[in-house]
Motif scaffolding. Structure first.
Motif, short mmCIF file in Angstrom:
data_model
loop_
_atom_site.label_atom_id
_atom_site.label_comp_id
_atom_site.label_asym_id
_atom_site.label_seq_id
_atom_site.Cartn_x
_atom_site.Cartn_y
_atom_site.Cartn_z
N LEU A 231 -4.22 -8.43 0.44
CA LEU A 231 -3.54 -7.21 0.88
C LEU A 231 -2.45 -6.75 -0.08
CD1 LEU A 231 -3.23 -8.04 4.69
CD2 LEU A 231 -4.84 -6.47 3.60
N THR A 232 -2.20 -7.52 -1.13
CA THR A 232 -1.20 -7.11 -2.12
C THR A 232 -1.77 -7.23 -3.52
OG1 THR A 232 -0.28 -9.35 -2.22
CG2 THR A 232 0.74 -7.82 -0.66
N LEU A 233 -1.37 -6.30 -4.37
CA LEU A 233 -1.73 -6.37 -5.79
C LEU A 233 -0.74 -7.25 -6.54
CD1 LEU A 233 -2.70 -2.67 -6.52
CD2 LEU A 233 -4.22 -4.64 -6.65
N ALA A 234 0.48 -7.28 -6.09
CA ALA A 234 1.53 -8.11 -6.65
C ALA A 234 2.62 -8.22 -5.59
CB ALA A 234 2.09 -7.49 -7.94
N LYS A 235 3.57 -9.10 -5.81
CA LYS A 235 4.63 -9.28 -4.83
C LYS A 235 5.35 -7.96 -4.57
CE LYS A 235 8.61 -12.18 -3.74
NZ LYS A 235 9.49 -13.29 -4.20
N GLY A 236 5.37 -7.56 -3.30
CA GLY A 236 6.02 -6.32 -2.92
C GLY A 236 5.22 -5.07 -3.19
N ARG A 237 3.97 -5.22 -3.62
CA ARG A 237 3.13 -4.05 -3.92
C ARG A 237 1.83 -4.13 -3.12
NH1 ARG A 237 0.41 -2.46 -9.75
NH2 ARG A 237 -0.63 -0.55 -9.04
N PRO A 238 1.79 -3.47 -1.96
CA PRO A 238 0.60 -3.55 -1.12
C PRO A 238 -0.59 -2.79 -1.72
CG PRO A 238 2.17 -2.01 -0.18
CD PRO A 238 2.86 -2.67 -1.34
N VAL A 239 -1.77 -3.26 -1.39
CA VAL A 239 -2.99 -2.55 -1.77
C VAL A 239 -3.06 -1.25 -0.99
CG1 VAL A 239 -5.51 -2.64 -1.74
CG2 VAL A 239 -4.21 -4.70 -2.26
N THR A 240 -3.35 -0.15 -1.66
CA THR A 240 -3.45 1.14 -0.98
C THR A 240 -4.89 1.56 -0.72
OG1 THR A 240 -3.38 2.36 -3.08
CG2 THR A 240 -1.27 1.92 -1.99
#
Length: 275
Positions: A231-240
């Motif tokens: 569900l995330t691409l990186a820490k603090g960056r959710p998948v859109t």
């Protein structure tokens, strides 16, 4: 290493709630739009869970048939239905999934702790499901959550013969709390234990998604990505959108000089029946 990379997208799953993950595709319209985007990005297979009108996981047979038909009409993707459903689904309902006529389905090779729950796959159910895929000419993908399940896969093949299509294709599901860890050493151990001639993809759940992706590509495997697992691409960056995860997998595969496998080639590779 193989010349091409088979990329599967698992866009929804049964665990995440739409209220918590607004980008999760849960309606038929959202799912078909996601499928189009992921096909354009380089996916060849879509691994499908469906939801009801309240966005809850369901195995409703009418919805499943409508979903298979809509995905076939709107994309050229190989449609692989989950027979796992949610951990609360009955064995009968999970077997009935095959009546929707998908190209392929998942077949999990054993029971596993799944976070706080238990994902039940006892031997008699595995056999029933496997024999049904053979009868209906549906290609199974053997889902392996730990190394012991590989022994069950060997037993299944020894006792009940080759799968429809002739290809033993597995997916190593790594990083699930209760299953095998998502690291390169475990992946190599799992690959060494697979049946001779088997092909395989790997799925890294959560924070293991990138380590598993890179390890799989370096070892000649294929990839499964999607919001079911990450569900995330990186820490603090959710998948859109699921297409973001497919695009990242395509970039990694291309960098490894193993570009994405076109759908027509993937159908031949997996032994999928023309429907």
């Amino acid at each position: 290493m193989g010349a091409k990379t088979l990329i599967t997208v698992a866009p929804t799953g049964a665990e995440s709630a739409k209220a918590d993950v607004p980008a999760l595709p849960v309606t038929l319209e959202e799912l078909t739009q996601t499928a189009k985007e992921c096909e354009a990005a380089g996916a060849a297979v879509i691994h499908v869970h469906i939801r009801d009108d309240e966005a809850r996981p369901t195995l409703d047979p009418v919805r499943l048939r409508d979903t298979v038909r809509a995905l076939r009409e709107s994309t050229g993707l190989i449609v692989q239905l989950s027979t796992g459903g949610a951990v609360t689904d009955s064995f009968d309902d999970r077997l009935r999934v095959l009546e929707a006529g998908p190209d392929g389905c998942s077949l999990t090779c054993g029971t596993v702790n799944f976070g706080d729950d238990v994902f039940m796959n006892p031997w008699p159910f595995m056999v029933d499901l496997y024999q049904r895929t053979q009868e209906l000419e549906i290609v199974p993908e053997f889902e392996l959550f730990d190394l012991g399940q590989i022994a069950s896969l060997h037993r299944l093949l020894d006792k009940h013969g080759a799968p429809y299509g002739g290809r033993v294709h597995c997916d190593l599901v790594m990083g699930v709390p209760g299953g095998m860890p998502g690291d390169a050493a475990t992946l190599i151990d799992a690959v060494r234990a697979l049946p001779e001639g088997a092909t395989w993809s790997a799925t890294g759940v959560g924070r293991t998604s990138l380590p598993v992706m890179f390890a799989a590509l370096s070892a000649g495997g294929h990839l499964r990505v999607g919001m079911e697992d990450t569900l995330t691409l990186a820490k603090g960056r959710p998948v859109t959108a699921n297409a973001e995860l497919v695009e990242r997998a395509v970039s990694a595969a291309t960098l490894a000089q193993r570009p994405p496998m076109p759908t027509a080639e993937a159908r031949e590779f997996l032994g999928v029946k023309a429907r």
